[in-house]
Write a protein that holds these residues in place. Sequence first.
Motif, mmCIF file in Angstrom:
data_model
loop_
_atom_site.group_PDB
_atom_site.id
_atom_site.type_symbol
_atom_site.label_atom_id
_atom_site.label_comp_id
_atom_site.label_asym_id
_atom_site.label_seq_id
_atom_site.Cartn_x
_atom_site.Cartn_y
_atom_site.Cartn_z
ATOM 1 N N GLN A 1 -63.561 -3.802 130.169
ATOM 2 C CA GLN A 1 -63.173 -2.389 129.903
ATOM 3 C C GLN A 1 -62.033 -2.662 128.813
ATOM 4 O OE1 GLN A 1 -63.260 0.112 131.312
ATOM 5 N NE2 GLN A 1 -64.471 -0.840 133.017
ATOM 6 N N ASP A 2 -62.140 -3.040 127.806
ATOM 7 C CA ASP A 2 -61.191 -3.574 126.250
ATOM 8 C C ASP A 2 -59.638 -3.646 126.803
ATOM 9 O OD1 ASP A 2 -60.695 -3.675 123.578
ATOM 10 O OD2 ASP A 2 -61.224 -1.518 123.512
ATOM 11 N N LEU A 3 -59.836 -4.194 127.774
ATOM 12 C CA LEU A 3 -58.010 -5.304 128.797
ATOM 13 C C LEU A 3 -58.209 -5.910 127.572
ATOM 14 C CD1 LEU A 3 -58.174 -2.492 131.695
ATOM 15 C CD2 LEU A 3 -56.912 -2.200 129.331
ATOM 16 N N ALA A 4 -57.293 -6.713 127.860
ATOM 17 C CA ALA A 4 -56.182 -7.571 127.851
ATOM 18 C C ALA A 4 -54.887 -6.912 127.954
ATOM 19 C CB ALA A 4 -56.062 -8.100 125.542
ATOM 20 N N LEU A 5 -54.127 -8.632 128.524
ATOM 21 C CA LEU A 5 -52.989 -9.125 129.570
ATOM 22 C C LEU A 5 -51.792 -10.130 128.110
ATOM 23 C CD1 LEU A 5 -50.777 -7.794 131.101
ATOM 24 C CD2 LEU A 5 -51.572 -9.233 132.270
ATOM 25 N N LEU A 6 -50.948 -10.041 127.405
ATOM 26 C CA LEU A 6 -50.806 -11.808 126.957
ATOM 27 C C LEU A 6 -49.343 -11.788 128.191
ATOM 28 C CD1 LEU A 6 -50.394 -9.081 123.550
ATOM 29 C CD2 LEU A 6 -52.123 -10.836 124.341
ATOM 30 N N THR A 7 -49.228 -12.716 127.929
ATOM 31 C CA THR A 7 -47.940 -13.200 128.805
ATOM 32 C C THR A 7 -46.588 -13.750 126.818
ATOM 33 O OG1 THR A 7 -48.562 -14.759 130.365
ATOM 34 C CG2 THR A 7 -46.453 -15.328 129.926
ATOM 35 N N MET A 8 -45.650 -12.708 127.668
ATOM 36 C CA MET A 8 -44.837 -13.110 126.588
ATOM 37 C C MET A 8 -43.451 -14.731 126.510
ATOM 38 S SD MET A 8 -43.440 -11.158 123.906
ATOM 39 C CE MET A 8 -41.665 -11.806 123.295
ATOM 40 N N ILE A 9 -43.528 -15.238 125.450
ATOM 41 C CA ILE A 9 -43.037 -16.189 125.799
ATOM 42 C C ILE A 9 -41.379 -15.967 124.861
ATOM 43 C CG2 ILE A 9 -42.676 -18.944 124.225
ATOM 44 C CD1 ILE A 9 -45.970 -18.181 123.712
ATOM 45 N N GLY A 10 -40.667 -16.017 126.018
ATOM 46 C CA GLY A 10 -39.639 -15.327 125.715
ATOM 47 C C GLY A 10 -39.362 -13.312 126.921
ATOM 48 N N VAL A 11 -38.068 -13.518 126.157
ATOM 49 C CA VAL A 11 -37.625 -11.983 126.879
ATOM 50 C C VAL A 11 -37.773 -10.893 126.043
ATOM 51 C CG1 VAL A 11 -35.900 -13.513 128.656
ATOM 52 C CG2 VAL A 11 -35.290 -12.126 126.146
ATOM 53 N N LEU A 12 -37.611 -10.094 126.195
ATOM 54 C CA LEU A 12 -37.847 -8.538 125.681
ATOM 55 C C LEU A 12 -36.669 -7.540 126.430
ATOM 56 C CD1 LEU A 12 -41.626 -8.297 126.101
ATOM 57 C CD2 LEU A 12 -39.715 -8.134 123.433
ATOM 58 N N PRO A 13 -36.020 -6.759 125.539
ATOM 59 C CA PRO A 13 -35.206 -5.752 125.658
ATOM 60 C C PRO A 13 -35.249 -5.115 127.266
ATOM 61 C CG PRO A 13 -35.348 -5.738 123.912
ATOM 62 C CD PRO A 13 -36.587 -6.782 124.309
ATOM 63 N N HIS A 14 -36.405 -4.287 126.633
ATOM 64 C CA HIS A 14 -36.785 -3.362 128.107
ATOM 65 C C HIS A 14 -38.437 -3.594 128.344
ATOM 66 C CE1 HIS A 14 -33.527 -1.329 126.383
ATOM 67 N NE2 HIS A 14 -33.703 -1.673 125.368
ATOM 68 N N TYR A 15 -38.357 -2.530 129.117
ATOM 69 C CA TYR A 15 -40.169 -2.685 130.252
ATOM 70 C C TYR A 15 -40.441 -1.445 130.940
ATOM 71 C CZ TYR A 15 -37.343 -4.103 134.658
ATOM 72 O OH TYR A 15 -36.943 -3.887 135.128
ATOM 73 N N LYS B 1 -43.233 -14.471 119.962
ATOM 74 C CA LYS B 1 -44.980 -14.640 120.885
ATOM 75 C C LYS B 1 -44.902 -14.482 122.014
ATOM 76 C CE LYS B 1 -45.310 -17.132 116.128
ATOM 77 N NZ LYS B 1 -45.359 -15.874 114.352
ATOM 78 N N ALA B 2 -46.790 -14.411 121.934
ATOM 79 C CA ALA B 2 -47.236 -14.081 123.436
ATOM 80 C C ALA B 2 -48.678 -15.066 123.472
ATOM 81 C CB ALA B 2 -47.081 -12.768 124.169
ATOM 82 N N ILE B 3 -48.814 -15.404 124.506
ATOM 83 C CA ILE B 3 -50.137 -15.309 123.974
ATOM 84 C C ILE B 3 -50.999 -15.167 125.634
ATOM 85 C CG2 ILE B 3 -49.360 -18.156 123.729
ATOM 86 C CD1 ILE B 3 -49.353 -18.827 127.212
ATOM 87 N N LEU B 4 -52.483 -15.006 125.238
ATOM 88 C CA LEU B 4 -53.619 -14.675 126.251
ATOM 89 C C LEU B 4 -53.611 -15.115 127.742
ATOM 90 C CD1 LEU B 4 -55.811 -12.336 126.034
ATOM 91 C CD2 LEU B 4 -57.085 -13.914 125.384
ATOM 92 N N SER B 5 -53.136 -13.783 128.079
ATOM 93 C CA SER B 5 -53.407 -14.677 129.490
ATOM 94 C C SER B 5 -54.760 -14.339 130.786
ATOM 95 C CB SER B 5 -52.100 -14.309 130.810
ATOM 96 O OG SER B 5 -51.754 -13.193 130.464
ATOM 97 N N LYS B 6 -55.423 -12.758 130.533
ATOM 98 C CA LYS B 6 -56.626 -12.254 131.202
ATOM 99 C C LYS B 6 -57.120 -11.252 130.529
ATOM 100 C CE LYS B 6 -57.687 -9.767 134.887
ATOM 101 N NZ LYS B 6 -57.531 -9.254 136.286
ATOM 102 N N ILE B 7 -58.150 -11.156 129.638
ATOM 103 C CA ILE B 7 -59.191 -10.007 129.232
ATOM 104 C C ILE B 7 -60.153 -9.503 130.177
ATOM 105 C CG2 ILE B 7 -58.036 -11.644 126.520
ATOM 106 C CD1 ILE B 7 -61.739 -12.203 127.563
ATOM 107 N N ASP B 8 -60.123 -8.322 130.076
ATOM 108 C CA ASP B 8 -61.743 -7.766 130.545
ATOM 109 C C ASP B 8 -62.657 -7.186 129.152
ATOM 110 O OD1 ASP B 8 -63.042 -6.490 131.973
ATOM 111 O OD2 ASP B 8 -61.986 -5.339 133.603
ATOM 112 N N PRO B 9 -63.540 -7.668 128.889
ATOM 113 C CA PRO B 9 -64.368 -6.861 127.435
ATOM 114 C C PRO B 9 -64.770 -5.379 128.276
ATOM 115 C CG PRO B 9 -64.580 -9.815 127.279
ATOM 116 C CD PRO B 9 -63.633 -8.810 129.359
#
Length: 195
Positions: free
Chosen positions: A72-86, A62-70
């Motif tokens: 500019q239609d942008l959203a930043l989500l914070t991941m709960i846990g880890v991902l293998p690549h970035y 899961k990821a939760i919302l951490s920042k938006i800019d309506p």
Amino acid sequence: KKTIDELVSSSVIVRRTERRGSGVVLFDKEQETYFILTCLHILNPEGPYVLQIEDEENIYGKAILSKIDPGQDLALLTMIGVLPHYFQGKVAEELPLGAYGMGVGYPAPEKIMLVEGRVAVTPFPAENGTRLIEANINPGESGGGFFLFRRGVPHLGGLMEGYYNTQNFRQAGVLVNNQAIKNFLKDTSLADDYL
């Protein structure tokens, strides 16, 4: 091929019930936290903003919302846990007209698509700093990264969106461009890694 594989592996599906789009995985090295940069319009406007992050083969959690800019239609989500690549590159300094780029997104579940296109030289009546690209963007690819290449190194030029022109009934691809992303990230912990 290695560069394309890296771009594909740093792209994910952002899913909220029936809504689905794409996103770019970013990593804050100091805080060791993963984030997903995506377009706000693919999220459920009523929330809650807890979204499932997955790719063609895996559900990462899961990821939760951490920042938006309506605007500019942008959203930043914070991941709960880890991902293998970035994504390990930077946000592009400029987005020159005619520049060739490649986008990565998920037009359908478990189906990743590479989108080739150029930053259009034709006029486009877009608002909020978007820029037309000469490529069709399908539903599900919105929020996916569009990358420019400088000496073989990818830079994030924008996030893809579909634009439907009701005057001539044609769909086109647009970008939430690099400058909008830079302004969005400049006061976050990701600024040192990506700007």
